[in-house]
Design a protein around this motif. Structure first.
Motif, mmCIF file in Angstrom:
data_model
loop_
_atom_site.group_PDB
_atom_site.id
_atom_site.type_symbol
_atom_site.label_atom_id
_atom_site.label_comp_id
_atom_site.label_asym_id
_atom_site.label_seq_id
_atom_site.Cartn_x
_atom_site.Cartn_y
_atom_site.Cartn_z
ATOM 1 N N SER A 257 27.595 15.100 54.359
ATOM 2 C CA SER A 257 26.856 16.327 54.054
ATOM 3 C C SER A 257 26.697 17.230 55.262
ATOM 4 C CB SER A 257 25.476 15.985 53.477
ATOM 5 O OG SER A 257 24.696 15.293 54.431
ATOM 6 N N SER B 128 26.849 11.217 46.865
ATOM 7 C CA SER B 128 27.173 12.559 47.363
ATOM 8 C C SER B 128 26.838 13.619 46.322
ATOM 9 C CB SER B 128 28.663 12.640 47.720
ATOM 10 O OG SER B 128 28.995 13.923 48.226
ATOM 11 N N HIS B 129 26.519 14.808 46.844
ATOM 12 C CA HIS B 129 26.389 15.967 45.959
ATOM 13 C C HIS B 129 27.673 16.775 45.934
ATOM 14 C CE1 HIS B 129 25.780 17.818 49.914
ATOM 15 N NE2 HIS B 129 26.216 18.922 49.348
ATOM 16 N N ALA C 149 23.153 18.627 51.841
ATOM 17 C CA ALA C 149 22.559 17.513 51.094
ATOM 18 C C ALA C 149 21.977 17.919 49.751
ATOM 19 C CB ALA C 149 21.487 16.799 51.923
ATOM 20 N N GLN D 232 21.256 9.218 54.781
ATOM 21 C CA GLN D 232 21.506 10.633 54.549
ATOM 22 C C GLN D 232 21.212 11.471 55.788
ATOM 23 O OE1 GLN D 232 19.455 12.088 51.121
ATOM 24 N NE2 GLN D 232 19.842 14.227 51.557
ATOM 25 N N GLU E 112 25.172 10.340 51.280
ATOM 26 C CA GLU E 112 25.531 11.665 51.776
ATOM 27 C C GLU E 112 26.130 11.598 53.183
ATOM 28 O OE1 GLU E 112 25.479 14.285 50.012
ATOM 29 O OE2 GLU E 112 23.922 14.146 48.491
ATOM 30 N N ASP F 193 22.526 18.964 45.737
ATOM 31 C CA ASP F 193 23.535 18.855 44.695
ATOM 32 C C ASP F 193 23.989 20.242 44.268
ATOM 33 O OD1 ASP F 193 21.913 19.746 42.174
ATOM 34 O OD2 ASP F 193 20.626 18.315 43.218
#
Length: 548
Positions: A462, A491-492, A182, A379, A459, A184
């Motif tokens: 993730s 999203s990262h 999670a 998330q 996310e 970036d």
């Protein structure tokens, strides 16, 4: 010399029908100054192996084998010895920072407790050490954030606090379970660099558990590949990544997604706008005041911090739009406002021709049809599923609320869990009996139950390994193709965004700095910040090794 040696580890869990063997015949060692990466699908036994080796599994687990640390078998050791080494000699970074940080205790005090549990330190020196750790893990404005509670931090900053706690006593071994989940890409790069500095400075051994093969390739010296509770391949990272010996390892590497593996471009036909976000502004109150002798100091006016400024974008019917940016940039806040869970200070959100979010409205004010049409995947699958309800009850709830009969809801729940790739017997389990990836699939199933027009996915991949990601991304594409459902995909992971999304929005410090078709933005970014994000994507070490 090995810091930790695990020999013939086996773990089984009791349940109503008997016992299930989760891990068997697992052996490995980790030396000072080395990094061991453990990879594999969700549920393959990665985390269970390390929890068992350090005595952290509950009474329902039966553990056999040896885990030798400083000449003592941790599996046979008493509780007093385990307490004396946890945190001091062995540091832990757990997968879910929100569940592992106390919500009512300031982060500085929680980091300080990790130190005072093993050492007597004067108050002034303790505070200085806590600030040093917060700065080392790159918490911005550490002196201002030291008295914040976890809820005031983004997911990425909470994870950095967890890492600060793990590093607090300079342990000889750090076990990091999904340390960059999670986060970036720029924060991932800084965390990996931080862990690398720790090893160089202190000769620390590091075990990294991850489903992200790119992250492991960037940091690991040695790699274990696990499947169904056993080790299927082990060796140096270079050997495993460049010349894998097993078909399973080759399939994991083939499934790994880079910025070069983009989804086919969809035709830019005239899509009817489904969602319009116009002029969204949002500020949050900062902490009220520091505690002085147990009392809250009064202020003449509360402080506020701007989070979003002038947010404008549209999502067409059946379109998948990615939202990327650093932790704390406001991505999740946008998702919560669109879902009606937060109220904006200014601006509007419209679904079709109907404006359903204004500065004075929240989800409680939404019409039933809008609540059904806009769903969210959060998330954190650990916190978004009720731990006291079985999966069957969780998946039946949307249908029961929609007025379906109990028999119909049960039948639909069975079809739904199969649709997200989980076996039917998972319906009888509680969320705590599932891996992180399995929980996330249950959360996605719940969100898509009633066929919403728009899903906000914060996310959603993730916590998932690459093969499970493929299944979930295929599921989301099918949902779009079959029912025209649109998706705001937060999203990262830029590789996932490149593979899934038609368009991308790049967010920095609460402002959209670039947007456009995903392939065009990633191939020729116009903003310096977008270029920084792309340059920080993990996996460069693996790609360079393959190219040699």
């Amino acid at each position: 010399m090995a810091v930790l040696t695990v020999e013939d580890l086996a773990v089984s869990f009791a349940h109503r029908e008997g016992r299930t063997e989760a891990v068997r015949d697992v052996s490995f060692s980790i030396k000072a100054g080395r990094t061991l990466g453990i990879v594999g699908e969700s549920g393959s036994g990665k985390s269970v192996s390390l929890l068992a080796a350090t005595g952290l599994l509950g009474p329902g687990a039966r553990v056999r084998g040896r885990a030798v640390h400083q000449g003592i078998d941790l599996i046979a050791a008493d509780r007093a010895h385990l307490r004396s080494i946890r945190g001091k000699d062995i540091g832990f970074v757990f997968q879910d920072p929100l569940s592992n940080l106390h919500p009512l205790i300031p982060i500085g005090r929680q980091i300080g407790e990790a130190i005072t549990a093993h050492h007597r330190v004067p108050r002034a020196r303790l505070r200085a050490r806590v600030l040093e750790l917060l700065n080392e893990v790159e918490i911005p404005r550490a002196a201002d954030r030291i008295d914040d509670h976890p809820v005031h931090l983004s997911g990425g900053m909470r994870q950095r606090v967890m890492i600060a706690i793990a590093l607090a006593c300079n342990p000889g071994l750090v076990i990091a379970d999904e340390p960059t989940t999670a986060l970036d890409v720029t924060v991932q790069a800084s965390i990996l660099a931080l862990l690398g500095r720790l090893q160089r400075d202190h000769g620390t051994a590091l075990v990294v558990v991850s489903h992200d093969l790119a992250v492991v390739s960037d940091i690991a010296d040695d790699v274990l590949v696990m499947r169904d509770g056993t080790i299927v391949e082990a060796g140096s990272a270079r050997a495993v990544y460049t010349a894998p010996k097993t078909g399973y390892t080759r399939s994991l590497l083939a499934a790994h997604r880079t910025l070069g593996s983009r989804s086919a471009e969809r035709a830019e036909s005239q899509r009817s706008p489904l969602l319009r976000v116009t002029g969204i502004e949002k500020s949050f109150r900062t902490r009220a005041a520091p505690l002085l002798g147990g009392f809250i100091a009064r202020r003449s006016a509360p402080d506020t911090a701007p989070v979003l400024s002038g947010i404008d974008f549209e999502i067409g019917a059946g379109e998948i739009v990615g939202l990327v940016g650093e932790s704390g940039s406001g991505k999740s806040t946008i998702g919560r406002i669109v879902a009606g869970l937060d109220r904006p200070d200014a601006g509007t959100v419209a679904l079709g021709a109907d404006t359903y979010i204004t500065p004075g409205s929240g989800r409680a004010d939404l019409a039933a049809e809008v609540r059904r049409s806009v769903q969210m995947v959060f998330q954190d699958p650990y916190g978004s599923l009720n731990p006291r309800r079985r999966v069957r009850e969780i998946l039946e709830a949307p249908y029961r609320l929609a007025g379906r009969s109990r028999a119909d809801a049960r039948q639909r729940a069975e079809a739904l869990i199969a649709r997200v790739g989980l076996p039917a017997d998972f319906l009888h389990r509680y969320p705590g009996q599932l891996s992180g990836g399995q929980r996330q699939r249950v959360a996605i199933a719940r969100a898509i139950a009633l066929g919403p027009a728009l899903v906000i996915a914060d996310e959603p991949a993730s916590a998932l390994d690459v093969t499970t990601q493929d299944h979930i991304l295929a599921l989301l594409r099918d949902l779009r193709d079959e029912s025209g459902t649109a998706l705001l995909f937060i999203s990262h992971d830029l590789g996932v965004v490149a593979a899934l999304c038609d368009r991308v929005l790049v967010l920095r410090e609460g402002t959209i700095v670039e947007q456009g078709p995903t392939a065009a933005v990633f191939a020729a970014p116009q903003h310096d910040y977008t270029r920084v994000l792309l340059d920080s994507v993990p996996g460069r070490r693996h790609r360079e090794a393959v190219d040699v």
